[in-house]
Design a protein around this motif. Sequence first.
Motif, short mmCIF file in Angstrom:
data_model
loop_
_atom_site.label_atom_id
_atom_site.label_comp_id
_atom_site.label_asym_id
_atom_site.label_seq_id
_atom_site.Cartn_x
_atom_site.Cartn_y
_atom_site.Cartn_z
N LEU A 141 0.83 -1.21 0.00
CA LEU A 141 0.00 0.00 0.00
C LEU A 141 0.86 1.25 0.00
O LEU A 141 0.49 2.28 -0.57
CB LEU A 141 -0.92 0.00 1.22
N ALA A 142 2.03 1.17 0.62
CA ALA A 142 2.87 2.35 0.83
C ALA A 142 3.19 3.15 -0.43
O ALA A 142 3.05 4.37 -0.43
CB ALA A 142 4.16 1.95 1.54
N VAL B 83 2.21 8.36 -3.45
CA VAL B 83 1.72 9.11 -4.62
C VAL B 83 0.44 9.86 -4.30
O VAL B 83 0.29 11.04 -4.62
CB VAL B 83 1.50 8.15 -5.82
N ALA B 84 -0.51 9.17 -3.65
CA ALA B 84 -1.80 9.79 -3.34
C ALA B 84 -1.64 10.99 -2.41
O ALA B 84 -2.33 12.00 -2.55
CB ALA B 84 -2.74 8.77 -2.71
N GLY B 85 -0.73 10.89 -1.45
CA GLY B 85 -0.50 12.01 -0.54
C GLY B 85 -0.01 13.23 -1.28
O GLY B 85 -0.47 14.36 -1.03
N LYS B 86 0.93 13.02 -2.19
CA LYS B 86 1.45 14.16 -2.97
C LYS B 86 0.36 14.75 -3.86
O LYS B 86 0.22 15.97 -3.97
CB LYS B 86 2.66 13.70 -3.79
N TYR C 26 5.24 2.08 -12.09
CA TYR C 26 6.58 1.61 -11.72
C TYR C 26 6.74 1.56 -10.20
O TYR C 26 7.36 0.64 -9.66
CB TYR C 26 7.65 2.47 -12.39
N ALA C 27 6.17 2.54 -9.49
CA ALA C 27 6.26 2.51 -8.03
C ALA C 27 5.53 1.31 -7.46
O ALA C 27 6.03 0.64 -6.53
CB ALA C 27 5.67 3.81 -7.46
N LEU C 28 4.36 1.00 -8.00
CA LEU C 28 3.58 -0.13 -7.51
C LEU C 28 4.26 -1.45 -7.82
O LEU C 28 4.41 -2.31 -6.94
CB LEU C 28 2.18 -0.10 -8.12
N GLY D 70 0.05 9.17 8.77
CA GLY D 70 0.73 8.01 8.18
C GLY D 70 1.44 8.38 6.89
O GLY D 70 1.84 9.52 6.68
N VAL D 71 1.60 7.40 6.01
CA VAL D 71 2.34 7.63 4.77
C VAL D 71 1.66 8.70 3.91
O VAL D 71 2.30 9.62 3.41
CB VAL D 71 2.48 6.31 3.98
#
Length: 372
Positions: free
Chosen positions: A130-131, A136-139, A311-313, A177-178
């Motif tokens: 999930l991290a 990405v979602a936080g940004k 790519y991150a996932l 959190g993240v």
Amino acid sequence: MKVGVPTEIKVDEYRVAMTPAGVRELVEAGHEVFVQQGAGNGSAIPDEAYVKQGAKILPDAAAVFGEAEMIVKVKEPQPVEVAMLEPRHLLFTYLHLAADVELTHGLAKTGATCIAYETVEDRNGRLPLLAPMSEVAGKIATQAGAFMLEKPLGGRGILLGGVPGVAAANVLVIGGGVVGYHAAQVAIGMGATVTVFDRSIDRLRDLDVAFDGRADTLYASTLAIEELLPSADLVVGAVLVVGAKAPHVVTRKQLSLMKPQAVLVDVSIDQGGCFETSKPTTHTSPTYEVDGITHYCVANMPGAVPITSTYALTNATLPYTIDLANHGAAAFLAKSPGHRLGLNVANGQVTYEAVAAVAGVPYVTPEEALGL
């Protein structure tokens, strides 16, 4: 094992569950990989790149599901995909079942073994799959919130970082959190005045050190949040209860405390949303208004930046995908309690306790469901 990668069909979803590097690793380990034609186009990966690494391109999802034993995806299966699942299938993807009772029942009826990225834990209790999407979602949350504050988009007409002589916007991040960390990091970088809420004192200490005094940290009591809502221009909801529905940290009644055309961004929407007035939206139609407050509740925020997100996932999921292909679900789940927490549905039974409670069905342990 035969591994299938279908095209994502959720609205405005452009990610793909495997890159050519993943195909190469699986093929070299002795597995077959079937990729749906055009599956990587949204992430700028042509079919030829998959073929070059040993994948076979199939014309449609039906062909992929028909050939594959394991289906690797990004988002939860849509109804047409659920209809193609069989008891022989192993599904590995994000599921977020606590927010979707209908999908939970649908997956149970298929008899398939369904492992969710978002509930797999490592030895330290972290969520390794999930991290990356939380980062990405936080940004994106702050980036999107800053955009929605612009007047033509229905916002208050305020620049997040202000300018000399004009105050910066006030940003509240609920959840440290993240997601919350990255949302706050971007807001600080843009020059906003930032406050981060969390219910873990240890986490607040960590954030104090990480932000080096550039953001305030507060214990996330109902009163503390309520007292700061009147000053907020942007509120980012970043609350996570692993595998369960998110609690409501801002109620509809509390919207009346806020400035007209302030913006709420709900990153918890995949888990049901952490604002009472939240409902899922899409990138095509990302916002709606309730009581004069703009809501941004896109359910797949990382899908807007698919090259980065894919790519991150896949960097995170590939070792687990290879492990599943090499050893099968039973051996994979037997490795550790954290691996077993990934199993949400198997043999027609719900194997994640929080999901079972929401769906109103008996909880069955992974060991019982698969005879581990």
